[in-house]
Write an enzyme that holds these catalytic residues in place. Structure first.
Site, PDB file in Angstrom:
ATOM      1  N   VAL A 151      -2.224   1.593   4.782  1.00  0.00           N
ATOM      2  CA  VAL A 151      -1.246   1.610   5.292  1.00  0.00           C
ATOM      3  C   VAL A 151      -1.660   1.599   6.920  1.00  0.00           C
ATOM      4  O   VAL A 151      -1.172   0.873   7.807  1.00  0.00           O
ATOM      5  CB  VAL A 151      -0.089   2.616   5.289  1.00  0.00           C
ATOM      6  CG1 VAL A 151       0.928   2.738   6.209  1.00  0.00           C
ATOM      7  CG2 VAL A 151       0.592   2.475   3.852  1.00  0.00           C
ATOM      8  N   ARG A 181       1.351   5.054  -2.122  1.00  0.00           N
ATOM      9  CA  ARG A 181       0.920   6.183  -1.112  1.00  0.00           C
ATOM     10  C   ARG A 181      -0.327   6.261  -0.540  1.00  0.00           C
ATOM     11  O   ARG A 181      -1.267   7.079  -0.580  1.00  0.00           O
ATOM     12  CB  ARG A 181       0.924   7.356  -1.744  1.00  0.00           C
ATOM     13  CG  ARG A 181       2.594   8.098  -2.196  1.00  0.00           C
ATOM     14  CD  ARG A 181       3.342   7.453  -2.891  1.00  0.00           C
ATOM     15  NE  ARG A 181       4.466   8.010  -3.219  1.00  0.00           N
ATOM     16  CZ  ARG A 181       5.529   7.567  -3.871  1.00  0.00           C
ATOM     17  NH1 ARG A 181       5.366   6.483  -4.538  1.00  0.00           N
ATOM     18  NH2 ARG A 181       6.643   8.268  -4.332  1.00  0.00           N
ATOM     19  N   CYS A 182      -0.912   4.727  -0.288  1.00  0.00           N
ATOM     20  CA  CYS A 182      -2.470   4.609  -0.155  1.00  0.00           C
ATOM     21  C   CYS A 182      -2.277   4.622   1.933  1.00  0.00           C
ATOM     22  O   CYS A 182      -2.318   3.623   2.399  1.00  0.00           O
ATOM     23  CB  CYS A 182      -2.957   3.381  -0.549  1.00  0.00           C
ATOM     24  SG  CYS A 182      -4.930   3.146  -0.032  1.00  0.00           S
ATOM     25  N   SER A 183      -2.435   5.864   2.383  1.00  0.00           N
ATOM     26  CA  SER A 183      -2.451   6.121   3.739  1.00  0.00           C
ATOM     27  C   SER A 183      -3.645   5.234   4.271  1.00  0.00           C
ATOM     28  O   SER A 183      -3.512   4.794   5.576  1.00  0.00           O
ATOM     29  CB  SER A 183      -2.329   7.183   4.225  1.00  0.00           C
ATOM     30  OG  SER A 183      -3.146   8.015   3.610  1.00  0.00           O
ATOM     31  N   ALA A 223       0.779  -1.063  -0.064  1.00  0.00           N
ATOM     32  CA  ALA A 223      -0.015  -0.076   0.076  1.00  0.00           C
ATOM     33  C   ALA A 223       0.492   1.423   0.111  1.00  0.00           C
ATOM     34  O   ALA A 223       0.394   2.357  -0.451  1.00  0.00           O
ATOM     35  CB  ALA A 223      -0.883   0.050   1.309  1.00  0.00           C
TER      36      ALA A 223
END
Length: 297
Positions: A88, A83-85, A79
């Site tokens: 994450v 950059r899929c916070s 993830a």
């Protein structure tokens, strides 16, 4: 807007106690832990949610060669590449719940070497999968203290590709963070669309949406001028126009500069990234030699 999605009104999201098949699915989710925002949005399509949940449950909770905490750490690594916070943050919590070492969450440099060795193939799978060769697989399977077994590697690769894809679903549906998830916005821009530039601010937070509209308008104006100029010029081919359009797009504000990185990525996501500037690149461009491909047959 209230609800799990930026784009879908809360009233359209199925609630517990609704359709019987959906209610059973939600009951299953509750027994497994909780109903997260991804499941709530997928509830609009119960059959799809059923297949997704079974796959997810199999990957993360059923028997397999990888320990549970390592499965969640691999999900974090995948993830983070996009950059899929949201994902994450979600799996940081899951990682701790199944007994993962909190020190690993300080960054990839704190994880065991065996997991860090996945970084290269994770990076390629996320952005340029056609560059993967059998040498990448051989390097991970090579006998040694930190080597992977074939069964472990297969599960790891399935997890990586699963979460690369799920990141796209999160972005596409505007999934918002869980209430207890304090990881910032869930919608950082996914894979950069330039050759090497990391993404800048997402286009959904603050004035980002307005900025994005303005950037599109500027780009459209430039394209219009190019077309008008073409009418005035003689002998301009379609291929030359396509080249000019591509150049105009590359130089426009839609392609962020390579030195722009959102500061919040430093703590939440960038610590899980090595070579963060590595991003998407077109598979092949006209006039270029076709890149090598890794064929199964």
């Amino acid at each position: 807007a209230r609800g799990p999605s930026t784009f879908i009104p809360l009233g359209e999201i199925p609630q517990e106690g609704g359709e019987s098949s959906l209610h059973q699915l939600l009951e299953a989710f509750v027994s497994a832990g909780r109903v997260d925002h991804v499941a709530m949005v997928m509830g609009l399509h119960p059959q799809y949610l059923s297949s997704f949940w079974k796959t997810q449950y199999l990957l993360l909770r059923m028997d397999g060669p990888l320990p549970y905490h390592k499965r969640h750490y691999i999900a974090i690594m995948a993830a983070a590449r996009h950059r899929c916070s949201y994902l994450v943050g979600l799996h940081m919590g899951e990682f701790l719940q199944v007994g993962g070492n909190p020190a690993w969450l300080q960054g990839l440099h704190c994880a065991p070497q065996k997991l860090r060795d996945l970084n290269e193939i994770n990076k390629l799978l996320a952005h340029r999968p056609w560059l993967i060769t059998k040498e990448h697989i051989e390097a991970l399977l090579k006998p040694g203290e930190d080597s992977w077994s074939l069964a472990e590697l297969v599960q790891a690769l399935v997890l990586l590709t699963h979460y690369h894809s799920l990141a796209s679903f999160v972005f596409g549906c505007g999934i918002k963070p869980e209430e207890e998830q304090d990881v910032g916005s869930s919608c950082w821009a996914p894979s950069p669309h330039s050759n090497s530039s990391p993404a800048s601010d997402d286009s959904m937070g603050g004035s980002g949406g307005t900025d994005a509209v303005q950037e599109v308008e500027v780009l459209m104006e430039r394209m219009k001028l190019l077309q008008e100029n073409q009418l005035e010029e003689e002998g301009v081919t379609q291929e030359e126009m396509a080249t000019r359009f591509e150049l105009e797009k590359t130089e426009s504000l839609l392609v962020p500069s390579s030195d722009i990185l959102d500061p919040s990525l430093q703590s939440n996501i960038r610590c899980f990234l090595e070579d963060p500037e590595f991003g998407y690149k077109d598979f092949t461009r006209r006039g270029e030699q076709a890149p090598p491909t890794f064929r199964a047959q």
